[in-house]
Structure formats: C-alpha cells, structure tokens
Design a protein around this motif. Structure first.
Motif: not given
Length: 275
Positions: A21-24, A206-207, A15-18
C-alpha cells in the motif's frame, strides 16, 4: 503438506499489506509531483524508459514470448494442477486470489483507460513480439497481476521457518516474478509502471486470497474425491486449449504445460478409481 501450509498461514499478519500500500502511494505521489497523473503525462514520463527496456531485450524474442505466457492464468495454473491432489489447500487460496485479481484487473483497466504502447506510440519505434495489442487498456498489466497473485500464494504457502531462509526465498520469488512480469515490456505490450503496479496489485490479491482462505473454508468440495470427474473434465478441456495453442504458436512453454496437465489427469483418474 497441507499441515505445513496451514502452519504457515497461521503466522501471517495483516502488517504484510503495509508495504504494498505504501509503494502504491509513493508511485501515485511521484506521478503527481511531476504532473503526470493524466494519460498523456503517464505515457510521456516513462516513454524513454519503455523504449530503452524494450530495445535492450529485442534479441531474445523466443525466450521473451515463452516466459510471458506465465502471465496467462491457464498456462501458469496448468503447472500447479497437481496440487489439486496433493495440496488442495493451495488451490483454495489460488481460486480465491484469482477472483480478487480478476476483479481488480477489470475495474482498474476500465477506470484508468490508458492506451497500450501500440495504440499510443508509433509501432516502428519499438519491438513487438507476438500479437500487436492495441485494442485493450494498458494500466495495470493483467499478466503481471496474475504472475504475482499466483507466486504470492505459493510463497506464503511454502515460506521457510528460519529468517535467513525466508529472506532468500522472498527475494528469489520476487525476482522470478519480476522476470516474468517485465517480459510484458519486452514484448511491447505494457509500460514499466503498468508492470510495477500490476506486480504490487497481484501481491495484494495473493495476500487477500490467502487471508480469506485462512479464515473461511469456501472451497471444501476440492477435498472431496467425488468431484474428481469435474477436475478431469476441466483438465481435458485445458489440454484441448493448450494443444490448439501449440498448433497456432508452437511454444515450448505450452508443451511443458501440456505435460503437467497430462500428469495431473493421470493422477486424478488413478486416485478417483481408488476412492
């Protein structure tokens, strides 16, 4: 300390990738909504912001030029070299994440091919600190990717347990990263969106490095002391490079990086002799 890091890694979720990705997606949609997905549109929509930010910090050239060196992977990683001895798990993540960041940087710069401010704008309209960068592509900022790649690995490795401490730590690391990253606007090397997107990509790298290291053991040789002579040789080479940079630019940050390398060099040699 490796145990603490492994415990922190075990708590990570996809979920840390969410959010990144939304910001991009939001940035891309925002540029599309104002018809600025073209090279000229991308530059024009943030030209005034770039000039304002660049001129606002022109009275601090020495500070900016020192801080912007943290975007150089060799300099930043020099400060973390001691972790090879005490927390090699971090270096597993740093190596993996750095590979991802290099791939993302090369591919995105070649794909978008947006010229740097010094190539697109008149040089007498803004402040340039250090080398005049005009020959390579601007988007995204490679220095910003490097900064956030490394800081993200460190942040999740040493993330506190309590939620209020987590929030404070996250905010601190993010602000520190933004400080380092936005020096690229201050020195006249990048537009603001280059930096923002670079920070987001660095966070993702980093993630990725952390998640891959969590699941796979790709760099087990880091733990083996018989490979310390390789580390020692690499650190000697890094010392020579930093000394040469001191000879050319004589920056305070280089002296600090050199001291860090000397300490690690001494510790590595002493540890190897005790094996």
């Amino acid at each position: 300390m490796n145990k603490i890091i492994l415990t922190n890694y075990s708590r990570l979720r996809l979920l840390l990738f969410f959010l990144p990705i939304v910001l991009l997606i939001i940035i891309a949609c925002g540029l599309y909504s104002v018809d600025c997905l073209s090279t000229n549109g991308y530059i024009a929509v943030q030209k005034d912001t770039f000039l304002f930010m660049n001129s606002s910090v022109r009275n601090y050239p020495h500070i900016l030029f020192n801080l912007t060196q943290f975007g150089d992977a060799m300099i930043f990683l020099s400060f973390l070299s001691i972790f090879v001895i005490y927390t090699p798990k971090i270096w597993e993540s740093l190596i993996t994440a750095s590979i991802f960041s290099l791939i993302f940087t090369v591919i995105m710069k070649e794909f978008f091919a947006i010229p740097r401010p010094a190539a697109a704008l008149s040089s007498n309209t803004f402040n340039i600190i250090g080398e005049r960068l005009a020959g390579s592509n601007s988007f995204p900022s490679g220095h910003s990717i490097t900064v956030f790649t490394i800081l993200t690995v460190l942040m999740f490795a040493f993330m506190p347990y309590k939620i209020k401490h987590k929030v404070a730590f996250f905010v601190f690391v993010t602000l520190l990263g933004l400080l380092f990253a936005f020096t690229r606007v201050g020195v006249g090397a990048h537009y603001p969106l280059d930096v923002i997107v670079g920070c987001i990509i660095g966070y993702i790298c980093g993630l990725l490095g952390t998640f891959v290291t969590k699941k796979y053991q790709l760099w087990n040789w880091i733990y083996n002391k018989k490979y310390y002579p390789i580390f020692i040789v690499l650190m000697i080479i890094a010392c020579i490079i930093v000394i040469n940079r001191i000879r050319i630019e004589n920056l305070f940050i280089y002296y600090m990086a050199l001291i860090s390398l000397f300490i690690t060099l001494y510790k590595s040699y002493a540890t190897y002799l005790k094996k």
